[in-house]
Design a protein around this motif. Structure first.
Motif, PDB file in Angstrom:
ATOM      1  N   TYR A 192       0.833  -1.198   0.000  1.00  0.00           N
ATOM      2  CA  TYR A 192       0.000   0.000   0.000  1.00  0.00           C
ATOM      3  C   TYR A 192       0.871   1.251   0.000  1.00  0.00           C
ATOM      4  CZ  TYR A 192      -3.637  -3.264   1.500  1.00  0.00           C
ATOM      5  OH  TYR A 192      -4.502  -4.308   1.583  1.00  0.00           O
ATOM      6  N   LYS A 193       0.356   2.291  -0.619  1.00  0.00           N
ATOM      7  CA  LYS A 193       1.057   3.572  -0.615  1.00  0.00           C
ATOM      8  C   LYS A 193       0.894   4.244   0.746  1.00  0.00           C
ATOM      9  CE  LYS A 193       0.463   4.602  -5.510  1.00  0.00           C
ATOM     10  NZ  LYS A 193      -0.078   5.581  -6.466  1.00  0.00           N
ATOM     11  N   GLU A 194       1.968   4.849   1.212  1.00  0.00           N
ATOM     12  CA  GLU A 194       1.896   5.576   2.475  1.00  0.00           C
ATOM     13  C   GLU A 194       1.085   6.852   2.290  1.00  0.00           C
ATOM     14  OE1 GLU A 194       5.445   6.193   4.682  1.00  0.00           O
ATOM     15  OE2 GLU A 194       6.172   4.161   4.323  1.00  0.00           O
ATOM     16  N   MET A 195       0.477   7.308   3.384  1.00  0.00           N
ATOM     17  CA  MET A 195      -0.305   8.545   3.380  1.00  0.00           C
ATOM     18  C   MET A 195       0.039   9.378   4.596  1.00  0.00           C
ATOM     19  SD  MET A 195      -4.143   7.339   2.331  1.00  0.00           S
ATOM     20  CE  MET A 195      -4.181   6.063   3.582  1.00  0.00           C
ATOM     21  N   ALA A 196      -0.130  10.663   4.456  1.00  0.00           N
ATOM     22  CA  ALA A 196      -0.021  11.584   5.581  1.00  0.00           C
ATOM     23  C   ALA A 196      -1.243  12.486   5.531  1.00  0.00           C
ATOM     24  CB  ALA A 196       1.263  12.402   5.511  1.00  0.00           C
ATOM     25  N   ILE A 197      -1.975  12.529   6.631  1.00  0.00           N
ATOM     26  CA  ILE A 197      -3.136  13.410   6.730  1.00  0.00           C
ATOM     27  C   ILE A 197      -2.759  14.542   7.666  1.00  0.00           C
ATOM     28  CG2 ILE A 197      -5.558  13.602   7.380  1.00  0.00           C
ATOM     29  CD1 ILE A 197      -5.810  10.591   6.769  1.00  0.00           C
ATOM     30  N   LEU A 198      -2.739  15.749   7.126  1.00  0.00           N
ATOM     31  CA  LEU A 198      -2.332  16.943   7.865  1.00  0.00           C
ATOM     32  C   LEU A 198      -3.582  17.718   8.236  1.00  0.00           C
ATOM     33  CD1 LEU A 198       0.478  18.045   5.380  1.00  0.00           C
ATOM     34  CD2 LEU A 198       0.609  16.323   7.185  1.00  0.00           C
ATOM     35  N   ILE A 199      -3.790  17.929   9.530  1.00  0.00           N
ATOM     36  CA  ILE A 199      -4.990  18.605  10.010  1.00  0.00           C
ATOM     37  C   ILE A 199      -4.582  19.884  10.729  1.00  0.00           C
ATOM     38  CG2 ILE A 199      -7.023  18.418  11.495  1.00  0.00           C
ATOM     39  CD1 ILE A 199      -6.737  15.321  11.141  1.00  0.00           C
ATOM     40  N   ASN A 200      -5.094  21.011  10.255  1.00  0.00           N
ATOM     41  CA  ASN A 200      -4.826  22.305  10.876  1.00  0.00           C
ATOM     42  C   ASN A 200      -6.152  22.998  11.158  1.00  0.00           C
ATOM     43  OD1 ASN A 200      -3.966  24.792  11.733  1.00  0.00           O
ATOM     44  ND2 ASN A 200      -3.371  25.520   9.702  1.00  0.00           N
ATOM     45  N   MET A 201      -6.575  22.973  12.400  1.00  0.00           N
ATOM     46  CA  MET A 201      -7.812  23.648  12.788  1.00  0.00           C
ATOM     47  C   MET A 201      -7.535  24.976  13.496  1.00  0.00           C
ATOM     48  SD  MET A 201     -10.318  21.962  11.585  1.00  0.00           S
ATOM     49  CE  MET A 201      -9.369  21.501  10.145  1.00  0.00           C
ATOM     50  N   SER A 208      -7.940  23.830   7.573  1.00  0.00           N
ATOM     51  CA  SER A 208      -7.887  22.967   6.392  1.00  0.00           C
ATOM     52  C   SER A 208      -7.345  21.591   6.734  1.00  0.00           C
ATOM     53  CB  SER A 208      -6.995  23.587   5.313  1.00  0.00           C
ATOM     54  OG  SER A 208      -7.540  24.794   4.835  1.00  0.00           O
ATOM     55  N   ILE A 209      -7.650  20.646   5.860  1.00  0.00           N
ATOM     56  CA  ILE A 209      -7.135  19.289   5.957  1.00  0.00           C
ATOM     57  C   ILE A 209      -6.487  18.940   4.623  1.00  0.00           C
ATOM     58  CG2 ILE A 209      -7.749  16.852   6.218  1.00  0.00           C
ATOM     59  CD1 ILE A 209     -10.093  17.782   7.990  1.00  0.00           C
ATOM     60  N   VAL A 210      -5.328  18.305   4.685  1.00  0.00           N
ATOM     61  CA  VAL A 210      -4.589  17.911   3.487  1.00  0.00           C
ATOM     62  C   VAL A 210      -4.289  16.421   3.572  1.00  0.00           C
ATOM     63  CG1 VAL A 210      -2.405  18.196   2.241  1.00  0.00           C
ATOM     64  CG2 VAL A 210      -3.552  20.196   3.210  1.00  0.00           C
ATOM     65  N   ILE A 211      -4.456  15.717   2.457  1.00  0.00           N
ATOM     66  CA  ILE A 211      -4.069  14.316   2.384  1.00  0.00           C
ATOM     67  C   ILE A 211      -2.979  14.190   1.340  1.00  0.00           C
ATOM     68  CG2 ILE A 211      -4.773  11.942   1.898  1.00  0.00           C
ATOM     69  CD1 ILE A 211      -7.608  12.717   2.749  1.00  0.00           C
ATOM     70  N   LEU A 212      -1.837  13.657   1.776  1.00  0.00           N
ATOM     71  CA  LEU A 212      -0.716  13.398   0.892  1.00  0.00           C
ATOM     72  C   LEU A 212      -0.586  11.893   0.697  1.00  0.00           C
ATOM     73  CD1 LEU A 212       1.931  15.702   2.623  1.00  0.00           C
ATOM     74  CD2 LEU A 212       0.364  16.317   0.777  1.00  0.00           C
ATOM     75  N   GLU A 213      -0.124  11.489  -0.490  1.00  0.00           N
ATOM     76  CA  GLU A 213       0.090  10.076  -0.743  1.00  0.00           C
ATOM     77  C   GLU A 213       1.458   9.914  -1.405  1.00  0.00           C
ATOM     78  OE1 GLU A 213      -2.843   6.597  -2.034  1.00  0.00           O
ATOM     79  OE2 GLU A 213      -2.550   8.057  -3.633  1.00  0.00           O
ATOM     80  N   ASP A 214       2.181   8.871  -0.990  1.00  0.00           N
ATOM     81  CA  ASP A 214       3.465   8.578  -1.587  1.00  0.00           C
ATOM     82  C   ASP A 214       3.239   8.151  -3.032  1.00  0.00           C
ATOM     83  OD1 ASP A 214       6.130   8.054  -2.025  1.00  0.00           O
ATOM     84  OD2 ASP A 214       6.185   6.215  -0.847  1.00  0.00           O
ATOM     85  N   GLN A 215       3.952   8.793  -3.927  1.00  0.00           N
ATOM     86  CA  GLN A 215       3.792   8.518  -5.357  1.00  0.00           C
ATOM     87  C   GLN A 215       4.818   7.513  -5.819  1.00  0.00           C
ATOM     88  OE1 GLN A 215       1.017  10.072  -6.994  1.00  0.00           O
ATOM     89  NE2 GLN A 215       0.723  10.338  -4.812  1.00  0.00           N
TER      90      GLN A 215
END
Length: 162
Positions: free
Chosen positions: A87-96, A155-162
Motif C-alpha cells: 500500500y502507498k503511504e499517506m499523511a493526513i495533515l490537520i490544521n484547525m 484545512s485538511i490535506v491528504i498526501l500520498e506517496d507517489q
C-alpha cells in the motif's frame, strides 16, 4: 447557545439552483472523497482488528505526539508500511488553527497532494473548471519537491506517496 439568524440558516434556494457553481463542485468533491475512502479501505476501514496499515500520530514537526501536543488543533496522521503491504503511504495533515501551519513531512517519500480543503480552490477566480473541484485530485496528485507543506488555516490535506 444557538441563534436563529442568517449565520445559522442554510440557503436551500441557492444550493438547489442548477447554476450554482459550488453545488456541482461540492457534489464532485464529496463523490471523489467517498471514492478515495473506498480505494483506501485497507487504511481507514480494515475488516479485522490489527489488519490494514500502521499509523502514528505526529505533531507538525513530525515528532510523535506527546504531552501538550494532544490539546493542539494541529496533528498529522502518518499511515506507513511496516512490512511489505504493497500500500502507498499517506499523511493526513490537520490544521484547525486560524493561522497557517507548516508541517515537516516524513522523509524518503515522493509525496503528492491528493486533497487540500483550503478555500483558495473555492474562489471563482481560481477555479479551473466549473464542474470540477480542485480541492481533490485522485488521478493527478500535485507532486511536492519540499520536505515541508504549509496547511492553510482550518484545512485538511491528504498526501500520498507517489
Amino acid at each position: 447557545i444557538q441563534a436563529d439568524n442568517e449565520w445559522n440558516w442554510f440557503r436551500w434556494g441557492e444550493w438547489k439552483s442548477e447554476s450554482n457553481l459550488y453545488r456541482t463542485r461540492m457534489h464532485d468533491f464529496v463523490r471523489d472523497v467517498i471514492q478515495f475512502r473506498k480505494d483506501h479501505a485497507h487504511a481507514f476501514a480494515p475488516t479485522e482488528h490489527g489488519e490494514g496499515m500502521d499509523f502514528s500520530w505526529k505533531n507538525s514537526s513530525n515528532f510523535d505526539m506527546s504531552g501538550d501536543d494532544w490539546s493542539s488543533k494541529v496533528v498529522m496522521m502518518h499511515y506507513y508500511n511496516d512490512g511489505d503491504t504493497g500500500y502507498k503511504e499517506m499523511a493526513i495533515l490537520i490544521n484547525m488553527e486560524r493561522t497557517d501551519v507548516s508541517f515537516s513531512l516524513p522523509t524518503g517519500r515522493n509525496w503528492g497532494v491528493v486533497v487540500d480543503t483550503q478555500s483558495f480552490f473555492d474562489d471563482p477566480m481560481n477555479v479551473s473548471e466549473v464542474s470540477q473541484s480542485d480541492n481533490i485530485r485522485l488521478d493527478d496528485p500535485i507532486p511536492l519537491s519540499e520536505s515541508t507543506y504549509t496547511v492553510k488555516a482550518s484545512s485538511i490535506v491528504i498526501l500520498e506517496d507517489q
